[in-house]
Design a protein around this motif. Structure first.
Motif, short mmCIF file in Angstrom:
data_model
loop_
_atom_site.label_atom_id
_atom_site.label_comp_id
_atom_site.label_asym_id
_atom_site.label_seq_id
_atom_site.Cartn_x
_atom_site.Cartn_y
_atom_site.Cartn_z
N ASN A 313 -58.55 47.70 -3.35
CA ASN A 313 -57.21 47.63 -3.95
C ASN A 313 -56.38 48.84 -3.55
O ASN A 313 -55.56 49.33 -4.34
N ASN A 314 -56.56 49.32 -2.30
CA ASN A 314 -55.81 50.51 -1.89
C ASN A 314 -54.31 50.25 -2.02
O ASN A 314 -53.81 49.14 -1.82
N VAL A 315 -53.58 51.29 -2.38
CA VAL A 315 -52.18 51.12 -2.76
C VAL A 315 -51.30 50.62 -1.62
O VAL A 315 -50.31 49.92 -1.85
N LEU A 316 -51.64 50.97 -0.38
CA LEU A 316 -50.82 50.53 0.75
C LEU A 316 -50.93 49.03 0.97
O LEU A 316 -49.92 48.33 1.12
N SER A 317 -52.15 48.51 1.00
CA SER A 317 -52.35 47.08 1.20
C SER A 317 -51.77 46.26 0.06
O SER A 317 -51.16 45.20 0.26
N MET A 318 -51.97 46.73 -1.16
CA MET A 318 -51.47 45.98 -2.32
C MET A 318 -49.93 45.94 -2.33
O MET A 318 -49.32 44.89 -2.56
N ALA A 319 -49.30 47.07 -2.07
CA ALA A 319 -47.84 47.11 -2.09
C ALA A 319 -47.25 46.29 -0.94
O ALA A 319 -46.32 45.50 -1.13
N ALA A 320 -47.79 46.48 0.26
CA ALA A 320 -47.28 45.73 1.41
C ALA A 320 -47.53 44.24 1.23
O ALA A 320 -46.71 43.40 1.62
N GLY A 321 -48.66 43.88 0.62
CA GLY A 321 -48.98 42.47 0.42
C GLY A 321 -48.00 41.77 -0.49
O GLY A 321 -47.64 40.60 -0.26
N THR A 322 -47.55 42.44 -1.55
CA THR A 322 -46.59 41.81 -2.47
C THR A 322 -45.27 41.51 -1.77
O THR A 322 -44.62 40.49 -2.05
N VAL A 323 -44.87 42.38 -0.85
CA VAL A 323 -43.63 42.14 -0.09
C VAL A 323 -43.86 41.08 0.98
O VAL A 323 -43.07 40.15 1.13
N ALA A 324 -44.95 41.23 1.73
CA ALA A 324 -45.22 40.30 2.83
C ALA A 324 -45.33 38.86 2.34
O ALA A 324 -44.72 37.94 2.89
N MET A 325 -46.12 38.66 1.29
CA MET A 325 -46.39 37.31 0.81
C MET A 325 -45.39 36.84 -0.25
O MET A 325 -45.17 35.65 -0.41
N GLY A 326 -44.81 37.79 -0.97
CA GLY A 326 -43.88 37.41 -2.03
C GLY A 326 -42.45 37.28 -1.57
O GLY A 326 -41.65 36.58 -2.21
N GLU A 327 -42.08 37.94 -0.45
CA GLU A 327 -40.69 37.96 -0.03
C GLU A 327 -40.46 37.48 1.40
O GLU A 327 -39.45 36.84 1.69
N LEU A 328 -41.40 37.79 2.30
CA LEU A 328 -41.13 37.58 3.73
C LEU A 328 -41.72 36.31 4.32
O LEU A 328 -41.19 35.80 5.30
N PHE A 329 -42.79 35.80 3.77
CA PHE A 329 -43.46 34.65 4.38
C PHE A 329 -43.72 33.57 3.34
O PHE A 329 -44.81 33.44 2.81
N ARG A 330 -42.68 32.82 3.10
CA ARG A 330 -42.76 31.75 2.12
C ARG A 330 -42.72 30.40 2.84
O ARG A 330 -42.92 30.35 4.06
N ASP A 331 -42.49 29.33 2.13
CA ASP A 331 -42.53 27.99 2.73
C ASP A 331 -41.64 27.87 3.95
O ASP A 331 -42.05 27.36 5.00
N GLU A 332 -40.40 28.28 3.83
CA GLU A 332 -39.43 28.11 4.91
C GLU A 332 -39.88 28.82 6.17
O GLU A 332 -39.84 28.26 7.28
N GLU A 333 -40.33 30.07 6.02
CA GLU A 333 -40.75 30.84 7.19
C GLU A 333 -42.01 30.26 7.81
O GLU A 333 -42.15 30.19 9.04
N ALA A 334 -42.96 29.84 6.97
CA ALA A 334 -44.21 29.27 7.48
C ALA A 334 -43.95 27.97 8.22
O ALA A 334 -44.52 27.72 9.30
N ASP A 335 -43.10 27.11 7.67
CA ASP A 335 -42.83 25.83 8.31
C ASP A 335 -42.09 26.02 9.64
O ASP A 335 -42.36 25.32 10.63
#
Length: 443
Positions: A313-335
């Motif tokens: 649960n290192n702070v860098l991976s957890m913080a970057a993950g919330t942005v990457a998966m929560g904001e940058l790569f959602r349905d529209e981007e994946a499709d």
């Protein structure tokens, strides 16, 4: 003048001679990479600490990257089409990921505690993937698969694992050639990918001691070979009947929709393993699935299994993950990414067909792999020496054209790759087919 616009001299029609010429050209253009490799060999076995990045004559050493472009230490610029083997989905310099990392660093590292971001990231992943009711984090896909298998064995009280020839589930679970001396010492039986009848027979024969069936819904390291939906659905039904845990390794394939190939095919496994791009380029892995299976790690329960890892649960991976998966790569981007990859692969196969060469590209969406043979490819195969030589020649020709792929030819598109970059790759394949046609006819 772009590398693809430079007139090319007639090339040798003999495969060995053509490959020798390409190697000489590669070496001559990279004296600093050659020196770096020689220095590394003095302290690292083979001059390398990550086997997939080793190739002869020596690996090219990269100095920096921006967007979907790389520059090596000799000053050459490349279009990056491998994207860190699917982990570099966001490119080399996404500003929102860089910003969250800088803000996180400012608040301190190694806090020796839980944080809010791990729960946020867990909520994001559980909402996206049909199989995820509970999830835990690791540092890599390798660890995620090992822990998923541990969960399956503990939950079922059984020991055997069924995998597939050519499958790759991390550094400690590779089944190319049937296995590896570094594999974890699980009792593993192997079936043929996409072989419904043969695999069903193996599952039923071993049901009494079968803890898990593990597979990639599309093989990554095995050649970007998709599973048929019928095969996946049959594995779902047979694993249930045998009392075994069905594990989808979606470390690579999760990028094809916001909820992975399990969502695209409508087949839900018991456990899913994840990794690669999900922490925006930071080290990351995850495994999760049914709450009843994952409960073997619930520390509130008597006799629960431990799952440690200093950097889970290192702070860098957890913080970057919330942005990457929560904001940058959602349905529209994946499709959109999947559609862009489908169009690119179709264009590449049209080039190969037009030239009438023994070459084709398999895959789904943004992941694809060249094969130097004709006919359907539904499972991994043993390459001929000629195919191995053509694969190396293709890699070296692409490097000379300023395009960087995996040594085996695999492509994993990143979000910064656009139409112009895709066209550049199609043009490079066109030039390869034209220039090397005498060598490709009988591969």
């Amino acid at each position: 003048m772009a590398p693809l616009d430079v007139p090319v001299a007639p090339r040798n029609s003999d495969l060995d001679a053509a490959l020798a010429e390409a190697r000489e050209r590669y070496v001559a253009a990279r004296p600093k990479s050659a020196a770096a490799h020689a220095r590394a060999r003095a302290v690292l076995p083979g001059g390398n600490t990550r086997s997939v990045l080793f190739y002869t004559p020596f690996p090219t050493a990269m100095a920096k990257g921006e967007g979907c472009w790389l520059e090596d230490i000799d000053g050459h610029r490349y279009l990056d089409l491998i994207g860190e083997f699917t982990a570099g989905l966001f490119g080399h310099s996404n500003p929102r990921i860089q910003a969250v990392l800088q803000a996180t660093i400012a608040n301190g590292l190694n806090l020796t505690a839980v944080g809010e971001n791990e729960a946020k990231l867990g909520e994001i992943l559980c909402a996206r993937f049909p199989s995820l009711e509970r999830v835990r984090f690791t540092n890599s896909g390798t660890e995620a698969n090992l822990m998923a298998l541990a969960a399956a064995r503990a939950h079922t009280g059984k020991s055997k694992i069924l995998g597939f020839y050519g499958g790759y589930h991390g550094g400690a679970m590779t089944f190319a050639g049937g296995g590896s001396p570094v594999n974890a010492p699980y009792p593993v039986i192997l079936a043929q990918y996409n072989d419904i009848e043969g695999t069903v027979a193996m599952i039923r024969e071993n049901a009494a001691d079968l803890a898990a069936v593990i597979l990639e819904p599309m093989m990554g390291g095995g050649g970007c070979i998709p599973a048929t939906r019928d095969f996946l659905a049959t594995m779902r039904a047979e694993a249930t009947a045998a009392g075994a845990v069905l594990i989808f390794d979606e470390v690579m394939t999760s990028r094809h929709t916001a909820g992975g190939l399990q969502r695209l095919h409508g087949v839900t496994p018991d456990l899913t393993t994840l990794g690669k791009y999900m922490a925006g380029g930071m080290s990351f892995g995850a495994f999760g699935g049914k709450a009843e299976v994952m409960s073997v790690f619930d520390a509130y329960r008597e006799g629960s299994m431990p799952h440690s890892g200093t950097f889970n649960n290192n702070v860098l991976s957890m913080a970057a993950g919330t942005v990457a998966m929560g904001e940058l790569f959602r349905d529209e981007e994946a499709d959109a990414l999947r559609a862009r990859g489908e169009a690119l692969r179709a264009a590449l196969n049209q080039v190969c067909a037009r030239h009438g060469v023994a070459m084709q590209f398999t895959g789904i969406g943004s992941m694809m792999q060249p094969h130097f043979r004709t006919g359907p490819i539904i499972r991994p195969y043993a390459s001929t020496p000629a195919e191995d030589a053509l694969r190396e020649l293709f890699f070296l020709d692409l490097m000379a054209a300023g395009i960087y792929t995996a040594r085996r030819g695999m492509v994993a598109l990143t979000l910064p790759v656009g139409d112009a970059e895709a066209a550049r790759y199609v043009a490079a394949v066109e030039e390869f087919c034209e220039a090397r046609k005498p060598l490709l006819a009988g591969a």
